[in-house]
Design a protein around this motif. Structure first.
Motif, short mmCIF file in Angstrom:
data_model
loop_
_atom_site.label_atom_id
_atom_site.label_comp_id
_atom_site.label_asym_id
_atom_site.label_seq_id
_atom_site.Cartn_x
_atom_site.Cartn_y
_atom_site.Cartn_z
N ILE A 135 0.35 -6.18 -41.63
CA ILE A 135 -0.96 -6.79 -42.05
C ILE A 135 -2.23 -6.26 -41.17
N SER A 136 -1.29 -5.30 -39.41
CA SER A 136 -2.22 -5.42 -38.63
C SER A 136 -2.55 -3.58 -38.96
N PRO A 137 -1.47 -2.95 -39.27
CA PRO A 137 -1.77 -1.60 -39.41
C PRO A 137 -3.15 -1.34 -40.67
N VAL A 138 -2.94 -2.18 -41.56
CA VAL A 138 -4.71 -2.74 -42.23
C VAL A 138 -5.41 -2.61 -41.77
N PHE A 139 -4.94 -3.13 -41.13
CA PHE A 139 -6.49 -4.84 -40.26
C PHE A 139 -7.40 -3.33 -39.55
N ASN A 140 -6.38 -2.70 -38.94
CA ASN A 140 -6.68 -1.15 -38.07
C ASN A 140 -7.84 -0.25 -39.06
N ALA A 141 -7.21 -0.32 -40.24
CA ALA A 141 -7.83 1.33 -40.52
C ALA A 141 -9.01 -0.01 -41.86
N ILE A 142 -9.30 -0.81 -42.10
CA ILE A 142 -10.48 -1.66 -42.35
C ILE A 142 -11.41 -1.70 -41.92
N ALA A 143 -10.94 -2.11 -40.76
CA ALA A 143 -11.95 -2.48 -39.17
C ALA A 143 -12.68 -0.56 -39.03
N HIS A 144 -12.41 0.24 -38.99
CA HIS A 144 -12.39 1.27 -38.76
C HIS A 144 -12.93 2.40 -40.05
N ASN A 145 -12.79 1.88 -41.15
CA ASN A 145 -13.76 2.56 -42.12
C ASN A 145 -14.44 2.10 -42.98
N LEU A 146 -14.35 0.57 -42.55
CA LEU A 146 -15.30 -0.52 -43.25
C LEU A 146 -16.65 -1.02 -42.39
N TYR A 147 -15.91 -0.93 -41.13
CA TYR A 147 -16.93 -1.65 -40.16
C TYR A 147 -17.38 -1.32 -39.27
N GLY A 148 -16.49 0.47 -38.85
CA GLY A 148 -16.54 0.98 -37.76
C GLY A 148 -16.31 0.41 -36.24
N MET A 149 -15.35 -0.20 -36.29
CA MET A 149 -15.11 -0.99 -35.09
C MET A 149 -13.95 0.21 -34.87
N GLN A 150 -13.66 -0.56 -32.88
CA GLN A 150 -12.68 0.36 -32.12
C GLN A 150 -11.26 -0.35 -32.60
N THR A 151 -9.92 0.49 -32.00
CA THR A 151 -9.12 -1.00 -31.85
C THR A 151 -8.87 -1.79 -31.25
N SER A 152 -9.70 -1.59 -29.68
CA SER A 152 -10.13 -2.47 -29.16
C SER A 152 -10.25 -3.66 -29.98
N THR A 153 -11.48 -3.72 -29.29
CA THR A 153 -12.05 -4.80 -30.44
C THR A 153 -11.41 -4.98 -31.45
N VAL A 154 -10.71 -4.52 -32.92
CA VAL A 154 -9.49 -4.87 -33.52
C VAL A 154 -8.93 -6.06 -33.17
N SER A 155 -8.01 -5.71 -31.71
CA SER A 155 -6.88 -6.67 -31.12
C SER A 155 -7.86 -7.53 -30.71
N ASN A 156 -8.97 -7.65 -30.31
CA ASN A 156 -9.53 -9.07 -29.40
C ASN A 156 -9.57 -10.30 -30.35
N TYR A 157 -9.61 -9.61 -32.02
CA TYR A 157 -10.02 -10.42 -32.77
C TYR A 157 -8.53 -11.03 -33.72
N LEU A 158 -7.64 -9.88 -33.93
CA LEU A 158 -6.22 -10.25 -34.54
C LEU A 158 -5.38 -11.29 -33.22
N LEU A 162 -12.77 -11.79 -42.50
CA LEU A 162 -10.66 -11.49 -42.63
C LEU A 162 -9.80 -12.33 -41.27
N ALA A 163 -10.49 -11.86 -39.97
CA ALA A 163 -9.74 -12.62 -39.35
C ALA A 163 -9.21 -13.66 -39.83
N ILE A 164 -10.31 -14.57 -39.57
CA ILE A 164 -9.16 -15.53 -40.37
C ILE A 164 -8.40 -15.79 -41.43
N MET A 165 -8.29 -15.33 -42.44
CA MET A 165 -7.28 -14.76 -43.63
C MET A 165 -6.43 -14.40 -43.00
#
Length: 449
Positions: free
Chosen positions: A267-290, A342-345
């Protein structure tokens, strides 16, 4: 005495895992610091290979050697690795191989605490306490993963070498553990060094295959495992017999770990890919959610003993599987509904993962006699690691694959469709685990009735 030993063992495991998670986050930065950015992945790959081997060996040794001696070896090795890593890379010129050697020593040392913890809980606690301490174990792992992200981020801005020192303090637990752990060889059998060597090398090549996907490594692993199968049928005193693998209750139960933990790392690598390619987010921001999903897993894991005591292991496994399934399907359905949703899911998925460990592991270990529980712990760790490695190798190769694009059940297209379909595949694997459990659960729990 067992409980007084389990608490410092858990703290040692948490601090060691925290260090592991921290280095997993900053290994690219460390690679640049030691002037070897192209080889930075070795900082995590080689200790991971060692982890895959020692998980099985330490658990199995719990049936043959003194737990006091095993823990003394582990804590001293952990301390040596911590001091060597810090001193050689902070006071002298930082070097790739001093980092790797230190991380290998730390990994080999800290895993003793995790394996002995599970052996002690299995051998010496009644069932009502087992599920509580298994739950605390998975909660500790999830909590260390969350803290490791923050610790690595903080120390990387000061000096990454201080990461080495985090687990060094666990040496203070040694007198307490030597006082409370049982002594002596419980089985009265000698240690089968040759058998452990064959199985350890075979496991190393199997782990290397899933890291590098070189088919010759898989071939060597297969040959060694076949040789091991022949050895345990013909040797006078192998550390594990062929009868162990003919235990159909154990085979049915261990298949649950194989299926449920297949998607554990996905789930973590898939989330990273979704955040980067669909929402334009950086990995550091994704980790704050996850990180909050890990916190949820830790809370549920801590409560899993009480939950299992209330509803029973079978119901707990079904609830945990349904939560994991709902997490994957929820992300697929809501993939364009905003990253917070998505983070809630993801938190729903990790709640299921946090609840799953205690009932499924205790169910597997209950299919074995007490004098084989150490080998059962080792096999559990091995199957979890191998299943997760296979899953991340397969699912990772499908992330962003055009083969999964096109149509989606939920009306999305392009990259969103590809990720939604991939998440549905992960959900289908969890659903398969639930089906396997419902089919075999009467057989798994037959002796308990």
């Amino acid at each position: 005495m067992a409980i007084r030993a389990l608490v410092p063992l858990l703290v040692t495991f948490i601090l060691g895992t925290l260090c592991l998670q921290g280095f997993n986050l900053v290994f690219t930065q460390v690679g640049e610091a030691v002037r070897a950015p192209g080889q930075a992945s070795l900082i995590t790959a080689l200790p991971s290979i060692v982890l895959g081997i020692v998980c099985f060996i330490y658990g199995s040794l719990g049936d043959f050697v003194s737990l006091k001696k095993l823990v003394a070896f582990g804590l001293v090795t952990l301390l040596i690795g911590s001091l060597f890593g810090f001193i050689s890379n902070y006071y002298f010129s930082a070097n790739l191989w001093t980092v790797i050697i230190a991380r290998v020593l730390q990994t080999a040392g800290e895993q003793v605490a995790g394996s002995v913890y599970l052996v002690v809980a299995t051998k010496y606690l009644k069932n009502s306490l087992k599920v509580i301490f298994f739950g605390l174990f998975t909660a500790g792992y999830q909590l260390s993963a969350a803290i490791g992200v923050f610790a690595a981020g903080m120390l990387s801005s000061i000096s990454w070498q201080f990461l080495f020192l985090i687990p060094a303090v666990t040496i203070v637990f040694l007198p307490l553990l030597l006082k409370n752990l049982p002594d002596g060889n419980h089985s009265g059998q000698r240690v089968d060094g040759f058998g452990f060597a064959i199985f350890g090398v075979a496991t190393a090549f199997l782990t290397l295959f899933f890291s590098y996907l070189s088919w010759w490594m898989l071939l060597i692993a297969a040959v060694l495992f076949l040789g091991f199968a022949y050895y345990i049928r013909t040797a006078d005193h192998p550390f594990i017999t062929s009868a162990f693998f003919r235990n159909t209750r154990w085979l049915c139960a261990i298949s649950l770990i194989l299926v449920f933990y297949f998607v554990n790392y996905c789930i973590s690598p898939v989330f990273n890919a979704i955040a980067h390619n669909l929402y334009g987010m950086q990995t550091s921001t994704v980790s704050n959610y996850l990180v909050w999903a890990f916190v949820v897993a830790a809370v549920v894991g801590t409560s899993s003993g009480a939950i299992v005591g209330r509803i029973g292991r079978q119901a707990a496994i079904i609830v945990a599987g349904c939560l994991m399934l709902a997490g994957f399907v929820g992300v697929a359905v809501c993939i364009e509904s905003g990253f917070l949703v998505l983070a809630i899911m993801a938190a729903v998925f990790y709640a299921g993962a946090g609840l799953m460990y205690s009932p499924v592991v205790s169910s597997v270990l209950d299919t074995l006699p007490k004098d084989e529980s150490g080998r059962g712990v080792g096999m559990n760790d091995l199957v979890m690691n191998v299943a997760g490695s296979i899953g991340i190798a397969i699912i990772g190769s499908l992330i962003g694959s055009p083969a999964l694009g096109g149509a989606s059940l939920f009306g999305v297209s392009g990259n969103a469709s590809s990720y939604a379909n991939l998440l549905l595949i992960c959900g289908a694997v969890v659903l398969l685990g639930l089906v396997v459990f419902l089919v075999f659960r009467r057989h798994i729990y037959a002796a308990n009735r």
